[in-house]
Enzyme design. Structure first.
Site, PDB file in Angstrom:
ATOM      1  N   SER A  33     -12.736 -42.539  37.986  1.00 17.89           N
ATOM      2  CA  SER A  33     -11.417 -42.276  38.137  1.00 17.89           C
ATOM      3  C   SER A  33     -10.791 -42.156  39.543  1.00 17.89           C
ATOM      4  O   SER A  33     -11.184 -41.350  40.207  1.00 17.89           O
ATOM      5  CB  SER A  33     -10.890 -41.095  37.263  1.00 17.89           C
ATOM      6  N   HIS A  65     -10.278 -47.612  34.350  1.00 19.38           N
ATOM      7  CA  HIS A  65     -11.702 -47.891  34.493  1.00 19.38           C
ATOM      8  C   HIS A  65     -11.851 -49.379  34.200  1.00 19.38           C
ATOM      9  O   HIS A  65     -11.602 -49.726  32.785  1.00 19.38           O
ATOM     10  CB  HIS A  65     -12.564 -47.086  33.718  1.00 19.38           C
ATOM     11  N   HIS A  88     -18.603 -42.941  30.257  1.00 20.83           N
ATOM     12  CA  HIS A  88     -18.621 -41.516  29.922  1.00 20.83           C
ATOM     13  C   HIS A  88     -19.155 -40.915  28.812  1.00 20.83           C
ATOM     14  O   HIS A  88     -19.295 -41.525  27.845  1.00 20.83           O
ATOM     15  CB  HIS A  88     -17.205 -40.728  30.020  1.00 20.83           C
ATOM     16  N   TYR A  90     -18.275 -38.618  26.995  1.00 18.18           N
ATOM     17  CA  TYR A  90     -17.324 -38.235  25.927  1.00 18.18           C
ATOM     18  C   TYR A  90     -17.005 -39.474  25.043  1.00 18.18           C
ATOM     19  O   TYR A  90     -16.114 -39.403  24.049  1.00 18.18           O
ATOM     20  CB  TYR A  90     -16.172 -37.493  26.660  1.00 18.18           C
ATOM     21  N   GLU A  91     -17.290 -40.807  25.531  1.00 18.94           N
ATOM     22  CA  GLU A  91     -16.928 -41.918  24.651  1.00 18.94           C
ATOM     23  C   GLU A  91     -17.774 -41.874  23.325  1.00 18.94           C
ATOM     24  O   GLU A  91     -17.593 -42.741  22.723  1.00 18.94           O
ATOM     25  CB  GLU A  91     -17.115 -42.984  25.659  1.00 18.94           C
ATOM     26  N   ALA A 118     -13.259 -38.397  40.224  1.00 22.08           N
ATOM     27  CA  ALA A 118     -12.089 -37.370  40.550  1.00 22.08           C
ATOM     28  C   ALA A 118     -12.400 -35.969  39.790  1.00 22.08           C
ATOM     29  O   ALA A 118     -13.428 -36.001  39.108  1.00 22.08           O
ATOM     30  CB  ALA A 118     -11.043 -37.783  39.712  1.00 22.08           C
ATOM     31  N   MET A 206     -16.036 -34.710  34.720  1.00 23.43           N
ATOM     32  CA  MET A 206     -16.690 -34.986  33.401  1.00 23.43           C
ATOM     33  C   MET A 206     -17.676 -36.195  33.804  1.00 23.43           C
ATOM     34  O   MET A 206     -17.879 -37.063  32.685  1.00 23.43           O
ATOM     35  CB  MET A 206     -15.806 -35.572  32.245  1.00 23.43           C
ATOM     36  N   SER A 207     -18.458 -36.301  34.737  1.00 20.21           N
ATOM     37  CA  SER A 207     -19.131 -37.482  35.059  1.00 20.21           C
ATOM     38  C   SER A 207     -20.301 -37.292  35.967  1.00 20.21           C
ATOM     39  O   SER A 207     -20.680 -35.998  36.257  1.00 20.21           O
ATOM     40  CB  SER A 207     -18.448 -38.740  35.615  1.00 20.21           C
ATOM     41  N   ASN A 230      -6.690 -32.540  41.560  1.00 19.96           N
ATOM     42  CA  ASN A 230      -5.864 -31.230  41.102  1.00 19.96           C
ATOM     43  C   ASN A 230      -6.408 -30.141  41.131  1.00 19.96           C
ATOM     44  O   ASN A 230      -7.635 -30.057  41.086  1.00 19.96           O
ATOM     45  CB  ASN A 230      -5.430 -31.824  39.439  1.00 19.96           C
ATOM     46  N   HIS A 242      -4.070 -37.259  33.253  1.00 17.52           N
ATOM     47  CA  HIS A 242      -4.923 -38.128  33.535  1.00 17.52           C
ATOM     48  C   HIS A 242      -3.978 -39.268  34.582  1.00 17.52           C
ATOM     49  O   HIS A 242      -4.734 -39.648  35.476  1.00 17.52           O
ATOM     50  CB  HIS A 242      -5.655 -39.330  32.362  1.00 17.52           C
TER      51      HIS A 242
HETATM   52  N1  HPA Z   1     -11.363 -31.246  35.320  1.00 18.14           N
HETATM   53  C1  HPA Z   1     -12.057 -32.228  34.695  1.00 18.14           C
HETATM   54  N2  HPA Z   1     -12.256 -33.323  34.866  1.00 18.14           N
HETATM   55  C2  HPA Z   1     -11.360 -33.898  35.989  1.00 18.14           C
HETATM   56  C3  HPA Z   1     -10.331 -32.825  36.581  1.00 18.14           C
HETATM   57  C4  HPA Z   1     -10.333 -31.547  36.034  1.00 18.14           C
HETATM   58  O1  HPA Z   1      -9.580 -30.664  36.405  1.00 18.14           O
HETATM   59  N3  HPA Z   1      -9.557 -33.516  37.491  1.00 18.14           N
HETATM   60  C5  HPA Z   1     -10.160 -34.689  37.525  1.00 18.14           C
HETATM   61  N4  HPA Z   1     -11.190 -35.108  36.732  1.00 18.14           N
END
Ligand code: HPA
Length: 267
Positions: A33, A65, A88, A90-91, A118, A206-207, A230, A242
Site C-alpha cells: 500500500s 493494489h 493479504h 485478511y483476504e 505502509a 498487516m503484511s 500515520n 486507507h
Molecule cells: N496499522 C495497520 N496497518 C497500517 C497502518 C496502521 O496504523 N498504517 C498503514 N497500514
C-alpha cells in the site's frame, strides 16, 4: 495446476519466464500500500502482466493494489521483478496465496526480495509521515506461518544486515525499527498500540512478515522497508483510513522510487 504450494510456485515461475521472455531476474520487489506509485521511478518497464495470468495468484482485493507484475530494467541494466500489490492474510484465502509471489520470484531466480509496506509509526521518531523506515526485525502476531511441518528455519537475521547497511549508505537519514504484523483488516485499538510499544514494536501493519519468512525459507536475502503513513491508533487521536495511506504513497512516490532504484543497482 499443482496443489503443492512449492510446485505451484515453480509452475508460476515457468509461466512468468515465458510471458516476459526473460530467463532470470536479479531481484524482486513487492510494492505494498502506498508504494505502487514509486514503481515508475525504478527504471524502464519492459513488460507488465496481470498476476492472474500466472498459476496460483489471487485477483486483487484492495484499492491501491493493482495485482500486476512488471519487469523493469534499471539504469545499470539489472532486471527487477516488481509485484504491484500483494495478497493479504485478511483476504481469507489462507497463507499460501500470501507468500506465492515471493516463492515464485525465488523460483524464477531472484536471490534478493525487497518487501515494502505502509505502516503506523509507534515511536515519536517513527511518526514522521512519509518517512521510509528500514525493518530491522519483526514480531509476527498474525497467528499464521507459511511453513507447515517440522521445517525449523533460523530467523536470527530475517532482514539482511548487509542490505540495511547498503540502504543507509545511500540515505543515512533512514531509521530502523521492529515491524509488528497483525492479521487485520481492522486497524489496531489504542490499547493494542500501547501493548505493541511495550513489546518492543516500532511499526505496525498487516503484511510482510509471512513473505519474509517464506523468502528466508527459500534462501533469499530480504530487505524490508516501511513507509510511515500515520501514527499508530490513539497516539494523536485521529481516526485511521486507507485513503490517507494511499495519499502518503502518492506524495512520496518519487523519493521512494529513486531510493529503490539506487538499492537495486547496488545489490
Ligand atoms: N496499522 C495497520 N496497518 C497500517 C497502518 C496502521 O496504523 N498504517 C498503514 N497500514
Amino acid at each position: 495446476m499443482s496443489t503443492d504450494p512449492y510446485i505451484l510456485a515453480q509452475e508460476a515461475a515457468k509461466a512468468l519466464k515465458s510471458a516476459t521472455g526473460l530467463e532470470s531476474f536479479d531481484v524482486a520487489l513487492v510494492m505494498g500500500s502506498g508504494w505502487v506509485p514509486a514503481a515508475d521511478a525504478i527504471g524502464q518497464t519492459l513488460s507488465e502482466i496481470p498476476v492472474t495470468e500466472l498459476p496460483g495468484f489471487a485477483p486483487p482485493a484492495v484499492a491501491g493494489h493493482a495485482g500486476r507484475v512488471r519487469v523493469t530494467r534499471t539504469e545499470a541494466g539489472r532486471h527487477a521483478l516488481i509485484f504491484l500489490g500483494r495478497t493479504h492474510l485478511y483476504e481469507g484465502r489462507g497463507v499460501d496465496p500470501v507468500v506465492h509471489g515471493v516463492r515464485t520470484a525465488v523460483a524464477a531466480g531472484a536471490r534478493t526480495i525487497v518487501l515494502t509496506n505502509a505502516a503506523g509509526g509507534l515511536r515519536p521518531e517513527h511518526q514522521n509521515i512519509g518517512d521510509p523506515v528500514l525493518i530491522s526485525d519483526h514480531i509476527n502476531l498474525t497467528g499464521a506461518n507459511p511453513i507447515t511441518g517440522a521445517t525449523f528455519i533460523d530467523l536470527t537475521e530475517v532482514y539482511s544486515k548487509r542490505l540495511r547497511a547498503l540502504v543507509r549508505e545511500i540515505d543515512p537519514s533512514i531509521g530502523e525499527g521492529v515491524y509488528v504484523a497483525f492479521r487485520g483488516p481492522t486497524y489496531e485499538t489504542p490499547a493494542e498500540i500501547r501493548m505493541l510499544r511495550t513489546l518492543g514494536g516500532d511499526l505496525v501493519g498487516m503484511s510482510t512478515v509471512l513473505e519474509a519468512v517464506a523468502a528466508r525459507e527459500a534462501g533469499a536475502e530480504v530487505l524490508g522497508l516501511s513507509l510511515v503513513t500515520n501514527p499508530g491508533a490513539g497516539l494523536v487521536g485521529e481516526p485511521l483510513n486507507h485513503e490517507e495511506v494511499l495519499e502518503v504513497g502518492r506524495a512520496t512516490a518519487t523519493r521512494m522510487g529513486v531510493l529503490l532504484a539506487k538499492v537495486v543497482d547496488r545489490l
